[in-house]
Motif scaffolding. Structure first.
Motif, short mmCIF file in Angstrom:
data_model
loop_
_atom_site.label_atom_id
_atom_site.label_comp_id
_atom_site.label_asym_id
_atom_site.label_seq_id
_atom_site.Cartn_x
_atom_site.Cartn_y
_atom_site.Cartn_z
N CYS A 14 -6.51 9.53 2.13
CA CYS A 14 -7.79 8.83 2.29
C CYS A 14 -7.57 7.45 2.87
CB CYS A 14 -8.49 8.67 0.95
SG CYS A 14 -9.16 10.17 0.29
N LEU A 15 -8.44 7.08 3.82
CA LEU A 15 -8.43 5.73 4.38
C LEU A 15 -9.50 4.94 3.64
CD1 LEU A 15 -8.23 6.70 8.15
CD2 LEU A 15 -6.38 5.87 6.71
N LEU A 16 -9.10 3.79 3.10
CA LEU A 16 -10.01 2.98 2.30
C LEU A 16 -10.05 1.55 2.79
CD1 LEU A 16 -8.84 4.08 -1.28
CD2 LEU A 16 -10.77 4.99 0.00
N SER A 17 -11.21 0.94 2.65
CA SER A 17 -11.35 -0.50 2.80
C SER A 17 -11.50 -1.02 1.39
CB SER A 17 -12.59 -0.83 3.64
OG SER A 17 -12.76 -2.23 3.68
N ILE A 18 -10.62 -1.92 0.97
CA ILE A 18 -10.54 -2.34 -0.42
C ILE A 18 -10.77 -3.84 -0.54
CG2 ILE A 18 -9.00 -2.54 -2.43
CD1 ILE A 18 -7.63 0.02 -1.45
N LYS A 19 -11.54 -4.22 -1.56
CA LYS A 19 -11.73 -5.61 -1.95
C LYS A 19 -11.19 -5.73 -3.37
CE LYS A 19 -15.59 -7.56 0.05
NZ LYS A 19 -16.99 -7.94 0.08
N THR A 20 -10.23 -6.64 -3.59
CA THR A 20 -9.65 -6.78 -4.93
C THR A 20 -10.40 -7.83 -5.75
OG1 THR A 20 -8.09 -8.54 -4.38
CG2 THR A 20 -7.36 -6.26 -3.98
N THR A 21 -10.13 -7.85 -7.04
CA THR A 21 -10.75 -8.83 -7.92
C THR A 21 -10.24 -10.24 -7.61
OG1 THR A 21 -9.03 -8.44 -9.57
CG2 THR A 21 -11.07 -7.20 -9.83
N LEU A 22 -9.15 -10.34 -6.85
CA LEU A 22 -8.60 -11.64 -6.46
C LEU A 22 -9.14 -12.11 -5.11
CD1 LEU A 22 -4.92 -10.93 -7.54
CD2 LEU A 22 -6.67 -12.17 -8.81
N GLN A 29 -4.18 3.34 3.52
CA GLN A 29 -4.25 4.78 3.30
C GLN A 29 -3.57 5.11 1.98
OE1 GLN A 29 -2.03 7.15 6.14
NE2 GLN A 29 -3.35 8.91 5.79
N VAL A 30 -4.17 5.99 1.21
CA VAL A 30 -3.62 6.37 -0.08
C VAL A 30 -2.42 7.30 0.13
CG1 VAL A 30 -4.07 7.56 -2.26
CG2 VAL A 30 -5.87 6.16 -1.21
N LEU A 42 -0.35 2.55 -1.77
CA LEU A 42 -1.08 2.45 -0.52
C LEU A 42 -0.14 2.12 0.63
CD1 LEU A 42 -3.92 0.23 -2.00
CD2 LEU A 42 -4.06 2.68 -1.54
N GLN A 43 -0.52 2.57 1.82
CA GLN A 43 0.25 2.31 3.03
C GLN A 43 -0.64 1.53 3.99
OE1 GLN A 43 2.83 5.31 5.26
NE2 GLN A 43 0.84 5.62 6.16
N ASP A 75 -1.61 13.17 7.09
CA ASP A 75 -0.80 13.20 5.88
C ASP A 75 0.25 12.09 5.92
OD1 ASP A 75 0.73 13.77 3.67
OD2 ASP A 75 1.38 15.76 4.34
N PRO A 76 0.15 11.10 5.01
CA PRO A 76 1.11 9.99 5.04
C PRO A 76 2.50 10.39 4.58
CG PRO A 76 -0.29 9.80 3.12
CD PRO A 76 -0.81 10.96 3.93
N LEU A 77 2.62 11.57 4.00
CA LEU A 77 3.91 12.03 3.50
C LEU A 77 4.58 13.04 4.42
CD1 LEU A 77 2.90 12.38 -0.25
CD2 LEU A 77 3.99 10.45 0.88
N ASP A 78 4.05 13.20 5.63
CA ASP A 78 4.63 14.13 6.61
C ASP A 78 6.01 13.61 7.02
OD1 ASP A 78 5.31 15.84 8.64
OD2 ASP A 78 3.49 15.52 9.82
#
Length: 181
Positions: A14-22, A29-30, A42-43, A75-78
């Motif tokens: 999964c491709l994510l846009s993330i905002k952290t609590t910091l 990508q997960v 994450l990568q 697949d990030p693990l390919d």
């Protein structure tokens, strides 16, 4: 954010846009999600743009303030698409081994904690090494058990006196710390 129950949002690839609590924002990508520890692996694309290199980030899911699903990536693990710079990894390994060996040489075998403390104090300002249970300072002055100012031998008079002063000071410091033991 509690990641339990997020299910498919943290699926591999999964491709994510993330905002952290910091307050940090990034896209990644997960690679993996470990539910028991609530940990995301994450990568991210390398910011330097140096070829196929990637940055790996470990993030506790409860540090995610919000995230947006951007889609499913490859697949990030390919194995065919993984990139390992073996030369860099080998040099890091050799450096870590050298550092561990150097740190191990600084630990006296069969010596008291006070002797180790004296060695550590001397090593802050002078080159020191262990010769079995004897502390060797500047390759010429020796401090033997019981590690008192009278136990300092060898070297030039100036070097000998300098080491004696450090031994005296450290002995007083240890006596005040451990109550005269």
């Amino acid at each position: 954010m509690e990641a339990q129950g997020q299910g498919d949002e943290f699926a591999i690839g999964c491709l994510l846009s993330i905002k952290t609590t910091l307050g940090e924002e990034f896209q990644s990508q997960v690679i993996s999600f470990d539910r028991p520890s609530n940990l995301l692996i994450l990568q991210e694309e390398s910011k330097s743009g140096a070829g196929p290199k990637r940055n790996i980030r470990l993030l506790k899911a409860n540090f995610i303030k919000e995230f947006t699903f951007l889609g499913q990536g490859e697949d990030p693990l390919d194995v065919k698409k993984c990139f390992l710079d073996l030369n860099t990894l080998q040099s890091k390994e050799e450096s870590a081994i050298r550092q561990a060996e150097a740190e191990a040489e600084r630990i006296g075998v069969g010596v008291t904690p006070q002797a180790q403390s004296l060695f550590d104090a001397l090593s802050k300002t002078l080159p020191v090494r262990w010769d079995k249970s004897t502390i060797v300072v500047m390759n010429e002055v020796r401090v033997s058990n019981p590690y008192l100012p009278e136990s300092v031998t060898g070297g030039t008079p100036a070097a000998n006196e300098r080491v004696r002063k450090v031994v005296e000071f450290e002995k007083k410091r240890l006596q005040s710390r451990y109550g005269g033991q």
